[in-house]
Scaffold this motif. Structure first.
Motif, PDB file in Angstrom:
ATOM      1  N   PRO A  81       0.858  -1.139   0.165  1.00  0.00           N
ATOM      2  CA  PRO A  81      -0.021   0.018  -0.196  1.00  0.00           C
ATOM      3  C   PRO A  81       0.752   1.364   0.129  1.00  0.00           C
ATOM      4  CG  PRO A  81      -0.892  -1.377   1.400  1.00  0.00           C
ATOM      5  CD  PRO A  81       0.444  -2.080   1.079  1.00  0.00           C
ATOM      6  N   ALA A  82       2.056   1.276   0.427  1.00  0.00           N
ATOM      7  CA  ALA A  82       2.939   2.371   0.443  1.00  0.00           C
ATOM      8  C   ALA A  82       3.766   2.678  -0.618  1.00  0.00           C
ATOM      9  CB  ALA A  82       3.750   2.567   1.866  1.00  0.00           C
ATOM     10  N   ALA A  83       3.652   1.716  -1.684  1.00  0.00           N
ATOM     11  CA  ALA A  83       4.517   1.544  -2.441  1.00  0.00           C
ATOM     12  C   ALA A  83       4.231   2.450  -3.631  1.00  0.00           C
ATOM     13  CB  ALA A  83       5.022   0.138  -3.128  1.00  0.00           C
ATOM     14  N   THR A  84       5.227   3.086  -4.406  1.00  0.00           N
ATOM     15  CA  THR A  84       5.036   3.962  -5.654  1.00  0.00           C
ATOM     16  C   THR A  84       5.866   3.559  -6.666  1.00  0.00           C
ATOM     17  OG1 THR A  84       6.445   5.620  -5.046  1.00  0.00           O
ATOM     18  CG2 THR A  84       4.305   5.763  -4.515  1.00  0.00           C
ATOM     19  N   LEU A  85       5.703   3.715  -7.941  1.00  0.00           N
ATOM     20  CA  LEU A  85       6.475   3.615  -9.175  1.00  0.00           C
ATOM     21  C   LEU A  85       7.527   4.662  -9.275  1.00  0.00           C
ATOM     22  CD1 LEU A  85       4.513   1.332 -11.616  1.00  0.00           C
ATOM     23  CD2 LEU A  85       6.490   0.748 -10.247  1.00  0.00           C
TER      24      LEU A  85
END
Length: 238
Positions: A22-26
């Motif tokens: 949930p806290a990840a981004t690309l």
């Protein structure tokens, strides 16, 4: 300029990653060994942060391998860009492309056609999106038998983390010449393959893995090999 189709694909990948982390981004990332090439990878913002049990379970069941550029992928991509005559005018089948780094390098080096073959739909989408980001085209595929039947050259990087994939080593060699990079199997000595060299590289973003997983061994099967690795620190095989 990013097309609408590319934006849609990138959005789907971002949603998929968030469903697992949930806290990840690309983030658009330039690679240390292959600076000619940019990839959309997981942003290096979660290092050292604890994961809750539910997230760990999701990652164990559906690991987003496509969101990292693994060490062997960087090394094999570098090799193709340094030896473009190996792929020029050929149909290249990249087995287990993950982020697509090797498939993209083959296309950039002049391959006539590149098929990124993976059972994971996220990996196929990532390969296509990252290829478009670099101004080339790769074809996503999920039928390995069909792809190998069309191959002039087969590439594979770090697919042997799953020991169930070991039979692919012989299967690929029977179909076409092969370039195989691996950092996961100690003392790998695949029958019919020649060892080209060993290179120190890291997965990107860097996972701070054990040093044994930073030693990438490159093997080749078929005519026209081996050629020495170029522009990378080659170490003798132990």
């Amino acid at each position: 300029m990013t097309t609408d189709a590319e934006k849609v694909g990138l959005g789907r990948l971002a949603e998929r990653l968030v469903s697992l982390l949930p806290a990840a981004t690309l983030a658009r990332v330039s690679l240390p060994l292959v600076p000619e090439l940019d990839l959309w990878l997981i942003a290096d913002t979660l290092r050292g942060k604890p994961l809750d049990p539910a997230t760990i379970d999701r990652l164990m069941s559906e690991p987003p391998y496509w969101s990292f550029c693994w060490a062997s992928g960087q090394v094999l991509a570098r090799y193709l860009l340094d030896h473009p005559h190996l792929v020029a005018g050929r149909t290249v089948v990249d087995v287990g492309p993950g982020s697509g780094v090797v498939a993209i390098a083959a296309a950039m080096a002049g391959a006539r056609r590149v098929i990124a073959c993976d059972l994971d739909p996220d990996a196929r989408l990532a390969s296509a999106v990252n290829a478009a980001e670099n101004g080339v085209t790769v074809e996503p595929g999920d039928d390995l038998n069909r792809a190998l039947a069309e191959a002039d050259l087969v590439t594979a990087a770090d697919i042997l983390y799953d020991r169930d994939n070991l039979p692919l080593v012989a299967r690929m060699r029977m179909a076409a010449p092969v370039l195989l990079a691996d950092s996961r199997v100690r003392h790998l000595d695949p029958p019919g393959y020649g060892h080209i060299g060993t290179v120190t590289a890291t997965t990107w973003p860097d996972l701070d893995e054990s040093q044994e997983f930073n030693r990438v061994r490159l093997f080749a099967a078929g005519e026209g090999f081996p050629e020495p690795l170029a522009n990378t620190p080659v170490e003798p095989q132990a």
